[in-house]
Scaffold this active site. Sequence first.
Site, PDB file in Angstrom:
ATOM      1  N   VAL A  18       0.763  -1.411  -0.210  1.00  0.00           N
ATOM      2  CA  VAL A  18       0.140   0.072   0.124  1.00  0.00           C
ATOM      3  C   VAL A  18       0.620   0.984  -0.107  1.00  0.00           C
ATOM      4  O   VAL A  18       0.437   2.161  -0.823  1.00  0.00           O
ATOM      5  CB  VAL A  18      -1.123  -0.111   1.400  1.00  0.00           C
ATOM      6  CG1 VAL A  18      -1.925   0.956   1.088  1.00  0.00           C
ATOM      7  CG2 VAL A  18      -1.596  -1.605   1.593  1.00  0.00           C
ATOM      8  N   ARG A  49      12.562  -0.996   6.569  1.00  0.00           N
ATOM      9  CA  ARG A  49      13.347  -1.678   6.984  1.00  0.00           C
ATOM     10  C   ARG A  49      14.469  -1.439   6.295  1.00  0.00           C
ATOM     11  O   ARG A  49      15.532  -1.603   7.042  1.00  0.00           O
ATOM     12  CB  ARG A  49      12.804  -2.927   7.591  1.00  0.00           C
ATOM     13  CG  ARG A  49      12.190  -2.753   9.027  1.00  0.00           C
ATOM     14  CD  ARG A  49      11.218  -3.819   9.110  1.00  0.00           C
ATOM     15  NE  ARG A  49      10.229  -4.792   7.960  1.00  0.00           N
ATOM     16  CZ  ARG A  49       9.870  -5.206   8.027  1.00  0.00           C
ATOM     17  NH1 ARG A  49       9.657  -5.602   9.186  1.00  0.00           N
ATOM     18  NH2 ARG A  49       9.110  -5.781   6.929  1.00  0.00           N
ATOM     19  N   ASP A 203     -10.249 -11.374  11.614  1.00  0.00           N
ATOM     20  CA  ASP A 203      -9.290 -10.186  10.738  1.00  0.00           C
ATOM     21  C   ASP A 203     -11.461  -9.278  10.798  1.00  0.00           C
ATOM     22  O   ASP A 203     -11.244  -7.969  10.555  1.00  0.00           O
ATOM     23  CB  ASP A 203      -9.433  -9.802   8.965  1.00  0.00           C
ATOM     24  CG  ASP A 203      -9.777  -8.871   8.392  1.00  0.00           C
ATOM     25  OD1 ASP A 203      -8.722  -8.350   8.700  1.00  0.00           O
ATOM     26  OD2 ASP A 203     -10.310  -9.489   7.417  1.00  0.00           O
ATOM     27  N   LYS A 207     -13.254  -5.664  11.685  1.00  0.00           N
ATOM     28  CA  LYS A 207     -13.433  -4.518  11.089  1.00  0.00           C
ATOM     29  C   LYS A 207     -15.195  -4.446  11.302  1.00  0.00           C
ATOM     30  O   LYS A 207     -15.020  -3.051  11.706  1.00  0.00           O
ATOM     31  CB  LYS A 207     -13.620  -5.056   9.277  1.00  0.00           C
ATOM     32  CG  LYS A 207     -12.527  -5.120   9.055  1.00  0.00           C
ATOM     33  CD  LYS A 207     -11.934  -5.808   8.325  1.00  0.00           C
ATOM     34  CE  LYS A 207     -10.173  -5.716   6.956  1.00  0.00           C
ATOM     35  NZ  LYS A 207     -10.242  -7.242   6.358  1.00  0.00           N
TER      36      LYS A 207
HETATM   37  P1  NAP Z   1       3.614  -4.274   3.621  1.00  0.00           P
HETATM   38  O1  NAP Z   1       3.395  -4.725   2.478  1.00  0.00           O
HETATM   39  O2  NAP Z   1       4.505  -5.211   4.871  1.00  0.00           O
HETATM   40  O3  NAP Z   1       4.499  -3.270   3.540  1.00  0.00           O
HETATM   41  C1  NAP Z   1       5.363  -2.805   4.955  1.00  0.00           C
HETATM   42  C2  NAP Z   1       6.187  -1.375   5.221  1.00  0.00           C
HETATM   43  O4  NAP Z   1       6.016  -1.227   6.073  1.00  0.00           O
HETATM   44  C3  NAP Z   1       6.949  -2.462   4.244  1.00  0.00           C
HETATM   45  O5  NAP Z   1       7.752  -1.450   3.894  1.00  0.00           O
HETATM   46  C4  NAP Z   1       8.665  -2.033   5.761  1.00  0.00           C
HETATM   47  O6  NAP Z   1       9.698  -1.935   5.225  1.00  0.00           O
HETATM   48  C5  NAP Z   1       7.835  -1.263   6.875  1.00  0.00           C
HETATM   49  N1  NAP Z   1       7.595  -1.533   7.531  1.00  0.00           N
HETATM   50  C6  NAP Z   1       7.676  -2.663   8.240  1.00  0.00           C
HETATM   51  N2  NAP Z   1       8.183  -2.562   9.593  1.00  0.00           N
HETATM   52  C7  NAP Z   1       8.741  -1.454   9.802  1.00  0.00           C
HETATM   53  C8  NAP Z   1       9.713  -0.977  10.758  1.00  0.00           C
HETATM   54  N3  NAP Z   1       9.429  -1.611  12.052  1.00  0.00           N
HETATM   55  N4  NAP Z   1       9.994   0.048  10.740  1.00  0.00           N
HETATM   56  C9  NAP Z   1      10.531   0.413   9.612  1.00  0.00           C
HETATM   57  N5  NAP Z   1       9.562   0.108   8.354  1.00  0.00           N
HETATM   58  C10 NAP Z   1       8.895  -0.935   8.304  1.00  0.00           C
HETATM   59  O7  NAP Z   1       2.216  -4.336   4.157  1.00  0.00           O
HETATM   60  P2  NAP Z   1       0.786  -3.859   3.490  1.00  0.00           P
HETATM   61  O8  NAP Z   1       0.165  -4.790   3.005  1.00  0.00           O
HETATM   62  O9  NAP Z   1       1.398  -2.346   2.435  1.00  0.00           O
HETATM   63  O10 NAP Z   1       0.099  -3.294   4.740  1.00  0.00           O
HETATM   64  C11 NAP Z   1       0.234  -1.966   5.371  1.00  0.00           C
HETATM   65  C12 NAP Z   1      -0.362  -1.808   6.642  1.00  0.00           C
HETATM   66  O11 NAP Z   1      -2.185  -1.794   5.503  1.00  0.00           O
HETATM   67  C13 NAP Z   1      -1.063  -2.719   7.681  1.00  0.00           C
HETATM   68  O12 NAP Z   1      -1.442  -2.354   8.213  1.00  0.00           O
HETATM   69  C14 NAP Z   1      -2.442  -3.388   6.766  1.00  0.00           C
HETATM   70  O13 NAP Z   1      -2.595  -4.330   7.819  1.00  0.00           O
HETATM   71  C15 NAP Z   1      -3.328  -2.467   5.961  1.00  0.00           C
HETATM   72  N6  NAP Z   1      -3.561  -2.517   4.575  1.00  0.00           N
HETATM   73  C16 NAP Z   1      -3.291  -4.041   3.232  1.00  0.00           C
HETATM   74  C17 NAP Z   1      -4.232  -4.215   2.151  1.00  0.00           C
HETATM   75  C18 NAP Z   1      -3.755  -4.762   1.450  1.00  0.00           C
HETATM   76  O14 NAP Z   1      -4.240  -5.470   0.162  1.00  0.00           O
HETATM   77  N7  NAP Z   1      -2.710  -4.671   1.228  1.00  0.00           N
HETATM   78  C19 NAP Z   1      -5.609  -3.932   2.895  1.00  0.00           C
HETATM   79  C20 NAP Z   1      -6.038  -2.700   3.600  1.00  0.00           C
HETATM   80  C21 NAP Z   1      -4.913  -2.984   5.442  1.00  0.00           C
HETATM   81  P3  NAP Z   1      10.572  -3.074   5.055  1.00  0.00           P
HETATM   82  O15 NAP Z   1       9.901  -2.792   2.442  1.00  0.00           O
HETATM   83  O16 NAP Z   1      11.995  -1.922   4.327  1.00  0.00           O
HETATM   84  O17 NAP Z   1      10.478  -4.256   5.119  1.00  0.00           O
END
Ligand code: NAP
Length: 438
Positions: A18, A49, A203, A207
């Site tokens: 996202v 990270r 999940d 919600k």
């Molecule tokens: P993701 O792909 O796992 O990305 C997480 C990002 O956060 C990565 O860039 C990671 O860095 C960074 N990160 C994690 N821990 C960190 C830390 N301790 N310090 C600095 N950076 C850190 O997650 P996502 O799918 O984008 O989801 C993000 C949020 O949106 C979540 O809360 C999720 O529940 C919500 N959400 C997601 C979706 C979906 O479809 N994906 C839908 C609705 C809501 P690195 O890249 O360097 O590892």
Amino acid sequence: MSANIKTLKVALLGAGNVGSQVARILLEDAAALAARTGARLELAGIAVRNIDAPREVEVPRELYTTDASALVRNADIVIELMGGIEPARTLILEAIEHGATVVTGNKALLAVDGPTLYEKADAAGVQLSYEAAVAGAIPILRPITDSLAGDKITRVMGIVNGTTNFILDAMDSTGAEFADALAEATRLGYAEADPTADIEGHDAAAKGAILASLAFHTRVALEDVHCQGITAVTATDIASAKDAGYVIKLLAIAEKLDGGVSVRVHPTLIPREHPLGAVRGAFNAVFVEAESAGELMFYGRGAGGSPTASAVMGDVVSAARRLVLGGPGRTDSTIEVLPVLPIDAVATRYYIGLDAADQPGVLSKIAALFAENGVSIETMRQTVHRDRDEAKNAGPASAELRIVTHRASEAALAATVEAIKGLDIINSVTSVLRVEGV
Ligand code: NAP
């Protein structure tokens, strides 16, 4: 657009599925966003990270940092898209303390510690928005809190987990068993390696708690949500529901009842012609019933980088407009403190599937037990499997009975089912599922 417009510094925490799409929109659509908000949204930095990890979106390398805290301290708007509890919680609290507006999609954190964050934001007078936390791209929280603010919402029913909808839809269209449909969902990337939070309903419950809190202006915690996942749904349940004109969906249902609110997540039979019955694959939908508006349905993609980024950006634009115009931030209105009722307080219709002996008097014995327990039958259908059983030489013919009740309490229904199980003419109780949308 005037060159002197206000600049708002935006800190982005996370550049995953996202976050990377949010960065893309902020950079690509900077001019349009400035025109819509009256402010220049300057992407001040992106906390990750690993700065050198390959990314889906090309962003100037100097924007990446591992010092999320420093980024937060200098921002007007903080977009938290890291996920997980820590350090997301500490960073959001830090942002609130510094007076920054916060936008997050972190349903897991809101489920665990939402009330602390809402209270801190309220106390600090800053805005905390989380449209992306429920049903991905679908604008549902702002319609509930803003568009329907002059109405009284009575019920919200949502398909808010795409993974389980994909699995149930696959079972419905192919006749597959749960384990095979889950394997297919995993293979296609709709289910995570550990699908527990999705298939056990956690999940959807998180919600559901958010939807209920906003719809009824009260606080509903995750532990208040009655939660049953889809792992026990069988191909037989699906087939007999289909045969009777229903489809099984995992619904998060929030409703206002006499004396409080009820929030529950469970597999539910709904008529195939109900608008929620048409929600296929990994799509989400939320069906809202309000006193004056009547029935409304919101439909769209519940996940995915770009769709979810759209919801995040809606919150960002709304926050930026507020920052340009001035005035205090606003979280949500918790003007009521309504008790959350236990599942026993909820009366629903039920669908009961029975495998019974095909003998004279079976129907009347079963009907008598329903009556004794105060559960009224709406429809009872019988299919005799004489040919099938004789071909298998499986003893006497059996009858499949499908019963739909009028509204009954969980306790009365459970007592009825226990009594039916004790009848010698019953081979098995094959399904007990709630029915909605009739
Ligand atoms: P993701 O792909 O796992 O990305 C997480 C990002 O956060 C990565 O860039 C990671 O860095 C960074 N990160 C994690 N821990 C960190 C830390 N301790 N310090 C600095 N950076 C850190 O997650 P996502 O799918 O984008 O989801 C993000 C949020 O949106 C979540 O809360 C999720 O529940 C919500 N959400 C997601 C979706 C979906 O479809 N994906 C839908 C609705 C809501 P690195 O890249 O360097 O590892």
